[in-house]
Design a protein around this motif. Structure first.
Motif, PDB file in Angstrom:
ATOM      1  N   GLU A 277     -42.300 -12.158 -29.422  1.00 33.34           N
ATOM      2  CA  GLU A 277     -42.110 -13.000 -28.247  1.00 33.34           C
ATOM      3  C   GLU A 277     -42.691 -14.397 -28.411  1.00 33.34           C
ATOM      4  OE1 GLU A 277     -42.938 -11.034 -24.434  1.00 33.34           O
ATOM      5  OE2 GLU A 277     -43.116  -9.146 -25.550  1.00 33.34           O
ATOM      6  N   PHE A 278     -43.810 -14.512 -29.109  1.00 37.62           N
ATOM      7  CA  PHE A 278     -44.513 -15.796 -29.152  1.00 37.62           C
ATOM      8  C   PHE A 278     -44.761 -16.324 -30.563  1.00 37.62           C
ATOM      9  CE2 PHE A 278     -45.762 -13.809 -25.140  1.00 37.62           C
ATOM     10  CZ  PHE A 278     -45.474 -14.829 -24.240  1.00 37.62           C
ATOM     11  N   GLY A 279     -44.388 -15.549 -31.572  1.00 38.10           N
ATOM     12  CA  GLY A 279     -44.751 -15.913 -32.930  1.00 38.10           C
ATOM     13  C   GLY A 279     -44.245 -17.264 -33.387  1.00 38.10           C
ATOM     14  N   ASP A 280     -43.036 -17.656 -32.956  1.00 31.48           N
ATOM     15  CA  ASP A 280     -42.478 -18.919 -33.414  1.00 31.48           C
ATOM     16  C   ASP A 280     -43.227 -20.126 -32.859  1.00 31.48           C
ATOM     17  OD1 ASP A 280     -40.582 -17.681 -34.959  1.00 31.48           O
ATOM     18  OD2 ASP A 280     -39.055 -17.688 -33.381  1.00 31.48           O
ATOM     19  N   LYS A 281     -44.011 -19.921 -31.819  1.00 33.44           N
ATOM     20  CA  LYS A 281     -44.764 -21.026 -31.229  1.00 33.44           C
ATOM     21  C   LYS A 281     -46.087 -21.276 -31.945  1.00 33.44           C
ATOM     22  CE  LYS A 281     -43.064 -20.377 -26.483  1.00 33.44           C
ATOM     23  NZ  LYS A 281     -43.492 -20.209 -25.065  1.00 33.44           N
ATOM     24  N   GLY A 282     -46.475 -20.354 -32.797  1.00 32.99           N
ATOM     25  CA  GLY A 282     -47.833 -20.392 -33.301  1.00 32.99           C
ATOM     26  C   GLY A 282     -48.050 -21.011 -34.651  1.00 32.99           C
ATOM     27  N   GLY A 283     -46.972 -21.384 -35.345  1.00 33.64           N
ATOM     28  CA  GLY A 283     -47.155 -21.906 -36.687  1.00 33.64           C
ATOM     29  C   GLY A 283     -47.386 -20.790 -37.687  1.00 33.64           C
ATOM     30  N   PRO A 284     -47.752 -21.135 -38.919  1.00 34.45           N
ATOM     31  CA  PRO A 284     -47.894 -20.119 -39.968  1.00 34.45           C
ATOM     32  C   PRO A 284     -49.125 -19.250 -39.784  1.00 34.45           C
ATOM     33  CG  PRO A 284     -48.589 -22.261 -40.787  1.00 34.45           C
ATOM     34  CD  PRO A 284     -48.004 -22.507 -39.422  1.00 34.45           C
ATOM     35  N   ALA A 285     -49.061 -18.060 -40.359  1.00 32.80           N
ATOM     36  CA  ALA A 285     -50.193 -17.135 -40.272  1.00 32.80           C
ATOM     37  C   ALA A 285     -51.446 -17.722 -40.894  1.00 32.80           C
ATOM     38  CB  ALA A 285     -49.831 -15.814 -40.946  1.00 32.80           C
ATOM     39  N   SER A 286     -51.275 -18.591 -41.854  1.00 29.43           N
ATOM     40  CA  SER A 286     -52.434 -19.182 -42.537  1.00 29.43           C
ATOM     41  C   SER A 286     -53.279 -20.068 -41.642  1.00 29.43           C
ATOM     42  CB  SER A 286     -51.949 -19.984 -43.750  1.00 29.43           C
ATOM     43  OG  SER A 286     -51.042 -21.005 -43.358  1.00 29.43           O
ATOM     44  N   ASP A 287     -52.760 -20.414 -40.465  1.00 26.01           N
ATOM     45  CA  ASP A 287     -53.531 -21.222 -39.521  1.00 26.01           C
ATOM     46  C   ASP A 287     -54.609 -20.406 -38.819  1.00 26.01           C
ATOM     47  OD1 ASP A 287     -51.992 -23.389 -40.122  1.00 26.01           O
ATOM     48  OD2 ASP A 287     -50.826 -23.374 -38.259  1.00 26.01           O
ATOM     49  N   TYR A 288     -54.598 -19.080 -38.989  1.00 29.04           N
ATOM     50  CA  TYR A 288     -55.478 -18.204 -38.230  1.00 29.04           C
ATOM     51  C   TYR A 288     -56.332 -17.354 -39.156  1.00 29.04           C
ATOM     52  CZ  TYR A 288     -52.011 -19.673 -34.862  1.00 29.04           C
ATOM     53  OH  TYR A 288     -51.179 -20.439 -34.095  1.00 29.04           O
ATOM     54  N   VAL A 289     -57.396 -16.801 -38.594  1.00 29.75           N
ATOM     55  CA  VAL A 289     -58.304 -15.959 -39.366  1.00 29.75           C
ATOM     56  C   VAL A 289     -57.738 -14.540 -39.411  1.00 29.75           C
ATOM     57  CG1 VAL A 289     -60.649 -15.079 -39.608  1.00 29.75           C
ATOM     58  CG2 VAL A 289     -60.272 -17.373 -38.646  1.00 29.75           C
ATOM     59  N   ALA A 290     -57.509 -14.027 -40.583  1.00 26.26           N
ATOM     60  CA  ALA A 290     -57.008 -12.660 -40.750  1.00 26.26           C
ATOM     61  C   ALA A 290     -58.144 -11.664 -40.569  1.00 26.26           C
ATOM     62  CB  ALA A 290     -56.387 -12.493 -42.136  1.00 26.26           C
ATOM     63  N   PRO A 291     -57.834 -10.431 -40.146  1.00 27.55           N
ATOM     64  CA  PRO A 291     -58.900  -9.445 -39.957  1.00 27.55           C
ATOM     65  C   PRO A 291     -59.585  -9.082 -41.264  1.00 27.55           C
ATOM     66  CG  PRO A 291     -56.737  -8.416 -39.762  1.00 27.55           C
ATOM     67  CD  PRO A 291     -56.501  -9.891 -39.801  1.00 27.55           C
ATOM     68  N   ALA A 292     -60.855  -8.747 -41.166  1.00 23.54           N
ATOM     69  CA  ALA A 292     -61.592  -8.261 -42.339  1.00 23.54           C
ATOM     70  C   ALA A 292     -61.183  -6.844 -42.691  1.00 23.54           C
ATOM     71  CB  ALA A 292     -63.091  -8.331 -42.071  1.00 23.54           C
ATOM     72  N   ALA A 293     -60.748  -6.080 -41.697  1.00 24.03           N
ATOM     73  CA  ALA A 293     -60.272  -4.712 -41.936  1.00 24.03           C
ATOM     74  C   ALA A 293     -59.271  -4.343 -40.855  1.00 24.03           C
ATOM     75  CB  ALA A 293     -61.437  -3.720 -41.940  1.00 24.03           C
ATOM     76  N   LYS A 294     -58.234  -3.610 -41.267  1.00 22.96           N
ATOM     77  CA  LYS A 294     -57.256  -3.071 -40.326  1.00 22.96           C
ATOM     78  C   LYS A 294     -57.681  -1.662 -39.950  1.00 22.96           C
ATOM     79  CE  LYS A 294     -53.595  -5.843 -42.442  1.00 22.96           C
ATOM     80  NZ  LYS A 294     -52.278  -5.834 -43.129  1.00 22.96           N
ATOM     81  N   MET A 295     -57.716  -1.404 -38.640  1.00 20.44           N
ATOM     82  CA  MET A 295     -58.330  -0.175 -38.129  1.00 20.44           C
ATOM     83  C   MET A 295     -57.335   0.942 -37.835  1.00 20.44           C
ATOM     84  SD  MET A 295     -61.799  -0.654 -37.357  1.00 20.44           S
ATOM     85  CE  MET A 295     -61.759  -0.724 -39.148  1.00 20.44           C
ATOM     86  N   GLY A 296     -56.030   0.661 -37.915  1.00 21.87           N
ATOM     87  CA  GLY A 296     -55.031   1.633 -37.494  1.00 21.87           C
ATOM     88  C   GLY A 296     -54.416   1.203 -36.171  1.00 21.87           C
ATOM     89  N   ALA A 297     -53.165   1.584 -35.949  1.00 18.40           N
ATOM     90  CA  ALA A 297     -52.447   1.151 -34.751  1.00 18.40           C
ATOM     91  C   ALA A 297     -52.871   1.960 -33.534  1.00 18.40           C
ATOM     92  CB  ALA A 297     -50.948   1.282 -34.970  1.00 18.40           C
ATOM     93  N   HIS A 298     -53.191   1.267 -32.472  1.00 15.95           N
ATOM     94  CA  HIS A 298     -53.446   1.850 -31.152  1.00 15.95           C
ATOM     95  C   HIS A 298     -54.683   2.752 -31.089  1.00 15.95           C
ATOM     96  CE1 HIS A 298     -49.507   0.261 -30.310  1.00 15.95           C
ATOM     97  NE2 HIS A 298     -48.951   1.051 -31.226  1.00 15.95           N
ATOM     98  N   VAL A 299     -55.565   2.644 -32.078  1.00 15.66           N
ATOM     99  CA  VAL A 299     -56.745   3.525 -32.091  1.00 15.66           C
ATOM    100  C   VAL A 299     -57.816   3.064 -31.121  1.00 15.66           C
ATOM    101  CG1 VAL A 299     -56.343   4.304 -34.448  1.00 15.66           C
ATOM    102  CG2 VAL A 299     -57.778   2.276 -34.041  1.00 15.66           C
TER     103      VAL A 299
END
Length: 399
Positions: A277-299
């Motif tokens: 819904e909003f991704g095209d407004k935000g620019g590239p992913a490199s503009d943001y801090v990526a998570p240090a760890a992915k915890m699993g979906a909906h946990v």
């Protein structure tokens, strides 16, 4: 708001030593805090818990017991130097002080400090004062240990947003003495004009006019954070958005290195997943801090702490222990566990289950949901459970 009847109280503090048969011949220190009767005091020494401890799986030589029962909707915890455990709630509207009066390793007493508050999830203790976060305000109970029988509060700040969607708050004091307060997104996914939403704020509660500043942005809903004792850096959990399927996006563990960082919401999730819904407004992913760890979906990772005690084996020192509250709308439930991770500087790795069993996988029914973790002075670990209304205590002994 209900105010509690005044009674005089004399507080006595005693320290009792308990011996634990640890392989390292360590002795753990259990604390007692004795209080006379008062109108807002409840005896919970004989309270029964509807739990299934035999289904909880822990690593070898660990043990779990009920530390306190009859703590309805127990959420965030904070602990005084004397071992008094303060507990917030979300749906119940109450705040408690829970006490092991005789030092036997189980709580005997709870004091009802406040009732009918608005989602008082967050509690923090500093310099003798108890701070509680409601949806739109921070309140303070001054000198709380000397006023358990007659708790009164003052308003520190009352201009946080009033939206209740993700409005409940986890709070804590950082190494800088500031109180850190998240403000969740007022929706599942949206782009808000007010920068205070989807942020973590901080404020100086001792200033003449405490006012929050936005510390970091792009945080959908953080209900847990702590500071690395080695580096002083802040780490936080963040709950991913819903309605993108069972397995997308991952919830996150994030690492802050400086004020002003943006962690992607609502444009990017788990570092690489563009929002439809909003991704095209935000620019590239490199503009943001990526998570240090992915915890699993909906946990729903909530409370987290860096373990600093000496009761657990040495490999647990400085590990992050995280409570995953569990999914609410996934076709097959996920979460309902405690996990541990290694943190080394900016790197988080090696996530492993630490405690499992609150979810019956075959029946897809949960009997408990872990919310927060806190460490007692003896190095044992408390776990709050808002579904079962209890606080567990995890201990370790090699014998």
């Amino acid at each position: 708001m209900k105010y509690l009847t005044n009674y005089s109280i004399l507080l006595g503090i005693g320290i009792t030593l308990l011996a634990f048969g640890c392989e390292q011949n360590q002795k753990a220190e259990a604390q007692s805090f004795e209080t006379p009767n008062s109108a807002n005091k409840r005896d919970i020494s004989e309270a029964k818990a509807d739990v299934k401890l035999d289904e909880i799986m822990l690593p070898e030589n660990f043990k779990i017991d009920v530390w306190a029962a009859d703590i309805p909707n127990a959420r965030e915890m904070a602990i005084s130097e004397e071992g008094v455990v303060f507990v917030g709630t979300r749906q119940e509207g109450n705040v408690y002080a829970v006490i092991d009066e005789n030092g036997d390793g189980k709580a005997d007493t709870k004091f009802i400090l406040a009732e009918d508050l608005q989602m008082p999830n967050g509690v923090a203790y500093k310099d003798g004062d108890l701070y509680v976060a409601e949806v739109s305000r921070i309140i303070r109970f001054k000198d709380i240990l000397n006023n358990l029988n007659d708790p009164k509060y003052e308003i520190v700040y009352d201009e946080y947003p009033t939206e209740t969607h993700h409005g409940w708050k986890f709070i804590d004091f950082g190494p800088d003495g500031m109180l850190y307060v998240p403000v969740g997104a007022p929706c599942n996914i949206c782009e808000s004009e007010d920068e205070i939403f989807a942020s973590i704020t901080r404020m100086d509660v001792n200033s003449a006019n405490p006012t929050p500043e936005v510390y970091i942005h792009g945080v959908r809903n953080s209900v847990g954070f702590d500071w690395d004792p080695k580096t002083g850096d802040m780490w936080f959990t963040d709950n991913g958005r819903d309605m993108m399927g069972d397995d997308v996006p991952n919830c996150e563990l994030n690492h802050i290195t400086e004020a002003g960082q943006h962690f992607g919401y609502p444009y990017w999730h788990e570092g690489t997943v563009k929002d439809p819904e909003f991704g095209d407004k935000g620019g590239p992913a490199s503009d943001y801090v990526a998570p240090a760890a992915k915890m699993g979906a909906h946990v729903a990772p909530l409370g987290m702490r860096f373990y600093q005690g000496s009761m657990f084996p040495s490999e647990y020192k400085n590990k992050v222990i995280i409570a995953k509250h569990g999914s609410w709308n996934r076709s097959k439930k996920s979460g309902y566990v405690l996990t541990s991770l290694n943190v080394d500087g900016a790197t988080a790795s090696g996530e492993q289950d630490f405690a499992t069993g609150w979810l019956d996988e075959e029946a897809q029914e949960a009997w408990g949901r872990p919310v927060d973790v806190q460490e007692l002075k003896d190095g044992s670990l408390l776990i709050s459970d808002d579904m079962a209304g209890v606080i567990y205590r995890v201990t370790y002994s090699a014998n």
